[in-house]
Motif scaffolding. Structure first.
Motif, PDB file in Angstrom:
ATOM      1  N   ALA A   1       0.830  -1.207   0.000  1.00 10.07           N
ATOM      2  CA  ALA A   1       0.000   0.000   0.000  1.00 10.07           C
ATOM      3  C   ALA A   1       0.860   1.251   0.000  1.00 10.07           C
ATOM      4  O   ALA A   1       0.541   2.249  -0.655  1.00 10.07           O
ATOM      5  CB  ALA A   1      -0.918  -0.004   1.225  1.00 10.07           C
ATOM      6  N   LEU A   2       1.971   1.204   0.698  1.00 10.58           N
ATOM      7  CA  LEU A   2       2.876   2.351   0.792  1.00 10.58           C
ATOM      8  C   LEU A   2       3.629   2.577  -0.516  1.00 10.58           C
ATOM      9  O   LEU A   2       3.576   3.654  -1.118  1.00 10.58           O
ATOM     10  CB  LEU A   2       3.849   2.120   1.944  1.00 10.58           C
ATOM     11  CG  LEU A   2       5.016   3.085   2.136  1.00 10.58           C
ATOM     12  CD1 LEU A   2       4.510   4.506   2.350  1.00 10.58           C
ATOM     13  CD2 LEU A   2       5.871   2.660   3.321  1.00 10.58           C
ATOM     14  N   LEU A   3       4.310   1.567  -0.984  1.00  8.61           N
ATOM     15  CA  LEU A   3       5.205   1.738  -2.129  1.00  8.61           C
ATOM     16  C   LEU A   3       4.449   1.898  -3.446  1.00  8.61           C
ATOM     17  O   LEU A   3       4.886   2.652  -4.324  1.00  8.61           O
ATOM     18  CB  LEU A   3       6.159   0.554  -2.212  1.00  8.61           C
ATOM     19  CG  LEU A   3       7.128   0.439  -1.019  1.00  8.61           C
ATOM     20  CD1 LEU A   3       7.856  -0.890  -1.052  1.00  8.61           C
ATOM     21  CD2 LEU A   3       8.114   1.590  -1.007  1.00  8.61           C
ATOM     22  N   SER A   4       3.322   1.225  -3.601  1.00  7.21           N
ATOM     23  CA  SER A   4       2.590   1.311  -4.864  1.00  7.21           C
ATOM     24  C   SER A   4       1.971   2.676  -5.087  1.00  7.21           C
ATOM     25  O   SER A   4       1.616   3.026  -6.211  1.00  7.21           O
ATOM     26  CB  SER A   4       1.503   0.233  -4.909  1.00  7.21           C
ATOM     27  OG  SER A   4       0.503   0.468  -3.933  1.00  7.21           O
ATOM     28  N   ARG A   5       1.853   3.462  -4.034  1.00  5.93           N
ATOM     29  CA  ARG A   5       1.217   4.775  -4.164  1.00  5.93           C
ATOM     30  C   ARG A   5       2.223   5.911  -4.344  1.00  5.93           C
ATOM     31  O   ARG A   5       1.833   7.064  -4.502  1.00  5.93           O
ATOM     32  CB  ARG A   5       0.319   5.043  -2.955  1.00  5.93           C
ATOM     33  CG  ARG A   5      -0.965   4.209  -3.000  1.00  5.93           C
ATOM     34  CD  ARG A   5      -1.717   4.273  -1.683  1.00  5.93           C
ATOM     35  NE  ARG A   5      -3.032   3.658  -1.795  1.00  5.93           N
ATOM     36  CZ  ARG A   5      -3.262   2.343  -1.757  1.00  5.93           C
ATOM     37  NH1 ARG A   5      -2.238   1.504  -1.634  1.00  5.93           N
ATOM     38  NH2 ARG A   5      -4.485   1.862  -1.852  1.00  5.93           N
ATOM     39  N   CYS A   6       3.519   5.599  -4.327  1.00  6.28           N
ATOM     40  CA  CYS A   6       4.555   6.632  -4.495  1.00  6.28           C
ATOM     41  C   CYS A   6       4.772   6.881  -5.984  1.00  6.28           C
ATOM     42  O   CYS A   6       5.862   6.640  -6.535  1.00  6.28           O
ATOM     43  CB  CYS A   6       5.841   6.212  -3.803  1.00  6.28           C
ATOM     44  SG  CYS A   6       5.663   5.966  -2.027  1.00  6.28           S
ATOM     45  N   THR A   7       3.760   7.363  -6.646  1.00  4.51           N
ATOM     46  CA  THR A   7       3.770   7.491  -8.108  1.00  4.51           C
ATOM     47  C   THR A   7       4.644   8.627  -8.615  1.00  4.51           C
ATOM     48  O   THR A   7       4.980   8.663  -9.805  1.00  4.51           O
ATOM     49  CB  THR A   7       2.338   7.694  -8.613  1.00  4.51           C
ATOM     50  OG1 THR A   7       1.742   8.798  -7.897  1.00  4.51           O
ATOM     51  CG2 THR A   7       1.490   6.447  -8.366  1.00  4.51           C
ATOM     52  N   ALA A   8       5.025   9.565  -7.750  1.00  2.00           N
ATOM     53  CA  ALA A   8       5.864  10.675  -8.185  1.00  2.00           C
ATOM     54  C   ALA A   8       7.316  10.494  -7.768  1.00  2.00           C
ATOM     55  O   ALA A   8       8.148  11.363  -8.038  1.00  2.00           O
ATOM     56  CB  ALA A   8       5.331  11.995  -7.620  1.00  2.00           C
ATOM     57  N   GLY A   9       7.621   9.379  -7.133  1.00  2.61           N
ATOM     58  CA  GLY A   9       9.000   9.107  -6.778  1.00  2.61           C
ATOM     59  C   GLY A   9       9.173   8.651  -5.343  1.00  2.61           C
ATOM     60  O   GLY A   9       8.239   8.691  -4.532  1.00  2.61           O
ATOM     61  N   LEU A  10      10.382   8.184  -5.056  1.00  2.00           N
ATOM     62  CA  LEU A  10      10.712   7.648  -3.740  1.00  2.00           C
ATOM     63  C   LEU A  10      12.084   8.157  -3.339  1.00  2.00           C
ATOM     64  O   LEU A  10      13.048   8.044  -4.099  1.00  2.00           O
ATOM     65  CB  LEU A  10      10.718   6.117  -3.803  1.00  2.00           C
ATOM     66  CG  LEU A  10      10.988   5.348  -2.522  1.00  2.00           C
ATOM     67  CD1 LEU A  10       9.870   5.565  -1.508  1.00  2.00           C
ATOM     68  CD2 LEU A  10      11.129   3.855  -2.831  1.00  2.00           C
ATOM     69  N   VAL A  11      12.176   8.743  -2.139  1.00  5.29           N
ATOM     70  CA  VAL A  11      13.448   9.189  -1.589  1.00  5.29           C
ATOM     71  C   VAL A  11      13.819   8.269  -0.437  1.00  5.29           C
ATOM     72  O   VAL A  11      13.002   8.033   0.462  1.00  5.29           O
ATOM     73  CB  VAL A  11      13.379  10.645  -1.081  1.00  5.29           C
ATOM     74  CG1 VAL A  11      14.749  11.083  -0.559  1.00  5.29           C
ATOM     75  CG2 VAL A  11      12.910  11.577  -2.180  1.00  5.29           C
ATOM     76  N   VAL A  12      15.035   7.768  -0.457  1.00  6.29           N
ATOM     77  CA  VAL A  12      15.480   6.831   0.576  1.00  6.29           C
ATOM     78  C   VAL A  12      16.617   7.452   1.366  1.00  6.29           C
ATOM     79  O   VAL A  12      17.703   7.700   0.817  1.00  6.29           O
ATOM     80  CB  VAL A  12      15.915   5.490  -0.029  1.00  6.29           C
ATOM     81  CG1 VAL A  12      16.218   4.498   1.094  1.00  6.29           C
ATOM     82  CG2 VAL A  12      14.845   4.935  -0.957  1.00  6.29           C
ATOM     83  N   LEU A  13      16.363   7.696   2.632  1.00 10.38           N
ATOM     84  CA  LEU A  13      17.382   8.209   3.545  1.00 10.38           C
ATOM     85  C   LEU A  13      18.116   7.030   4.173  1.00 10.38           C
ATOM     86  O   LEU A  13      17.647   5.889   4.104  1.00 10.38           O
ATOM     87  CB  LEU A  13      16.713   9.064   4.626  1.00 10.38           C
ATOM     88  CG  LEU A  13      15.922  10.279   4.109  1.00 10.38           C
ATOM     89  CD1 LEU A  13      15.086  10.891   5.234  1.00 10.38           C
ATOM     90  CD2 LEU A  13      16.855  11.311   3.515  1.00 10.38           C
ATOM     91  N   PRO A  14      19.275   7.257   4.791  1.00 10.58           N
ATOM     92  CA  PRO A  14      20.001   6.143   5.401  1.00 10.58           C
ATOM     93  C   PRO A  14      19.139   5.350   6.372  1.00 10.58           C
ATOM     94  O   PRO A  14      18.382   5.909   7.162  1.00 10.58           O
ATOM     95  CB  PRO A  14      21.155   6.854   6.127  1.00 10.58           C
ATOM     96  CG  PRO A  14      21.418   8.064   5.277  1.00 10.58           C
ATOM     97  CD  PRO A  14      20.050   8.519   4.850  1.00 10.58           C
ATOM     98  N   GLY A  15      19.246   4.042   6.292  1.00  6.60           N
ATOM     99  CA  GLY A  15      18.484   3.152   7.159  1.00  6.60           C
ATOM    100  C   GLY A  15      19.149   1.801   7.193  1.00  6.60           C
ATOM    101  O   GLY A  15      20.248   1.603   6.667  1.00  6.60           O
ATOM    102  N   ALA A  16      18.442   0.828   7.777  1.00  6.39           N
ATOM    103  CA  ALA A  16      19.006  -0.513   7.918  1.00  6.39           C
ATOM    104  C   ALA A  16      18.110  -1.532   7.216  1.00  6.39           C
ATOM    105  O   ALA A  16      17.603  -1.278   6.129  1.00  6.39           O
ATOM    106  CB  ALA A  16      19.201  -0.832   9.397  1.00  6.39           C
ATOM    107  N   ALA A  17      17.856  -2.667   7.869  1.00  6.34           N
ATOM    108  CA  ALA A  17      17.198  -3.792   7.207  1.00  6.34           C
ATOM    109  C   ALA A  17      15.822  -3.445   6.649  1.00  6.34           C
ATOM    110  O   ALA A  17      15.494  -3.795   5.507  1.00  6.34           O
ATOM    111  CB  ALA A  17      17.082  -4.964   8.183  1.00  6.34           C
ATOM    112  N   GLY A  18      14.985  -2.756   7.450  1.00  2.00           N
ATOM    113  CA  GLY A  18      13.649  -2.420   6.978  1.00  2.00           C
ATOM    114  C   GLY A  18      13.677  -1.520   5.759  1.00  2.00           C
ATOM    115  O   GLY A  18      12.886  -1.693   4.819  1.00  2.00           O
ATOM    116  N   THR A  19      14.605  -0.569   5.760  1.00  2.00           N
ATOM    117  CA  THR A  19      14.723   0.347   4.625  1.00  2.00           C
ATOM    118  C   THR A  19      15.241  -0.380   3.386  1.00  2.00           C
ATOM    119  O   THR A  19      14.775  -0.131   2.269  1.00  2.00           O
ATOM    120  CB  THR A  19      15.662   1.518   4.988  1.00  2.00           C
ATOM    121  OG1 THR A  19      15.213   2.118   6.212  1.00  2.00           O
ATOM    122  CG2 THR A  19      15.660   2.576   3.898  1.00  2.00           C
ATOM    123  N   VAL A  20      16.180  -1.292   3.581  1.00  2.00           N
ATOM    124  CA  VAL A  20      16.692  -2.078   2.451  1.00  2.00           C
ATOM    125  C   VAL A  20      15.568  -2.917   1.840  1.00  2.00           C
ATOM    126  O   VAL A  20      15.436  -3.023   0.612  1.00  2.00           O
ATOM    127  CB  VAL A  20      17.860  -2.986   2.902  1.00  2.00           C
ATOM    128  CG1 VAL A  20      18.248  -3.952   1.795  1.00  2.00           C
ATOM    129  CG2 VAL A  20      19.052  -2.135   3.308  1.00  2.00           C
TER     130      VAL A  20
END
Length: 358
Positions: free
Chosen positions: A271-290
């Motif tokens: 639900a989260l990722l499929s709705r990011c239709t204008a792009g996705l910004v990834v800040l530093p993170g660990a396992a969940g972010t990967v």
């Protein structure tokens, strides 16, 4: 799904209720009209307030009336996103453990319900209802996702940077969608909610007094709720969180104007990722972010030739190249596909916001 206004219009017009869906509506004001109707075969009533007399009449004429589970601390048939105050209701008087948020997590973890088919159905209906509400809120809007670690502390330069990113995106007219938890997610939701830079700076300074939700969720959330009261929460939605009770140790942040909280983490991630239709910004993170990076990359990798691929922007090359070497994999995957041209690495959140300017 039928809302109260629509239901009144349908009843006044005499339109058949065959096949209609009524979700989370108090049917008390409509009871007399519904009792006078017999064209109810195929009508489905999901939750809401239904008297025994009306429920009997509906079923007698072929309608399905879905009850709720009285042990469930939240409404599985809700038609709107959660408000932060709703999830933390009662915390100041009785403590965090008494809130709907904490009780829902405890309910979801009860071992004797793990294989209860009705409980499984209730959770599934809840999550589907939340997805419907999220779709309604985001319909027609440019949505940019911001991902990042939950461990990022308030009062740090990195937290302030994530908040600036959220603010820049929201000022550009985007809805900022995050995983709805603490750390970088909270910072981005905060930045998107803040009406201007002075208000954001004041909020950042105030929040630094309680850097983390550990060990005291109540102190962390109470301060945030207090800070939130000083921020304008008017106009179009610009800040939304999508957390999950699967990660019960991560409380939801309060800076989303709406909170789409799920029992299923798998459904929540989609639900989260499929709705990011204008792009996705990834800040530093660990396992969940990967995990979120590669879940987002998969549909982008398989996108048909010529189909526009939303930008994927990673912030901090050192982190993603050396600390957690995700970039080499992304470069290999994108070498001969549209994903490659849409993958960017930047050093600052300002550069990330500029890349995503609509």
């Amino acid at each position: 799904m039928t809302r109260p206004v629509a239901l009144r219009a349908v009843l006044s017009a005499g339109v058949s209720l065959h096949g209609a869906r009524i979700q989370d509506v108090d049917l008390g004001p409509y009871e007399a009209d519904l009792l006078a109707r017999e064209d109810l075969a195929g009508l489905v009533v999901l939750g809401g307030e239904v008297s025994d007399r009306l429920a009997h009449h509906l079923r007698l004429h072929g309608a399905l009336v879905f009850p709720t589970d009285p042990t469930c601390p939240v409404n599985p048939y809700r038609a709107t996103l959660y408000r932060p105050e709703e999830l933390y209701d009662g915390m100041l008087d009785r403590g965090y453990a008494s809130t709907p948020d904490a009780l829902a997590y405890a309910w979801s973890r009860e071992a004797d319900q793990a294989h209860d088919v009705f409980v499984t159905l209730v959770r599934a209906i809840h999550d589907d209802s939340v997805s419907d509400a999220l779709t309604e809120v985001l319909d027609g809007r440019r949505v940019v996702g911001v991902m990042g670690g939950h461990a990022l502390l308030r009062g740090t330069p990195e937290y302030a940077s994530a908040a600036r990113l959220g603010h820049l995106l929201a000022r550009a007219g985007d809805v900022v969608l995050t995983g709805g938890g603490p750390g970088a997610m909270e910072a981005a939701n905060l930045g998107a909610l803040a009406p201007d830079v002075p208000a954001l700076d004041a909020a950042l300074e105030a929040l630094a007094a309680v850097p983390s939700f550990r060990p005291d969720v109540q102190a962390w959330a109470a301060l945030a709720l207090e800070v939130r009261e000083g921020l304008l929460d008017e106009g179009p939605v610009r800040s939304v969180g999508v957390p999950t009770w699967f990660y019960g140790h991560e409380p939801p942040n309060v800076f989303g104007q709406g909170v789409a909280k799920y029992f299923s983490n798998a459904l929540r991630e989609d639900a989260l990722l499929s709705r990011c239709t204008a792009g996705l910004v990834v800040l530093p993170g660990a396992a969940g972010t990967v995990q979120e990076i590669f879940q987002a990359v998969t549909p982008l990798y398989y996108a048909a030739e010529g189909v526009p691929v939303p930008p994927l922007v990673l912030v901090d090359e050192t982190h993603w190249e050396r600390t957690i070497p995700v970039l080499p994999a992304l470069r290999a995957l994108g070498a001969q596909r549209g994903l490659g041209a849409s993958t960017h690495v930047v050093g600052t959140v300002e550069e990330a916001a500029a890349l995503l300017a609509g």
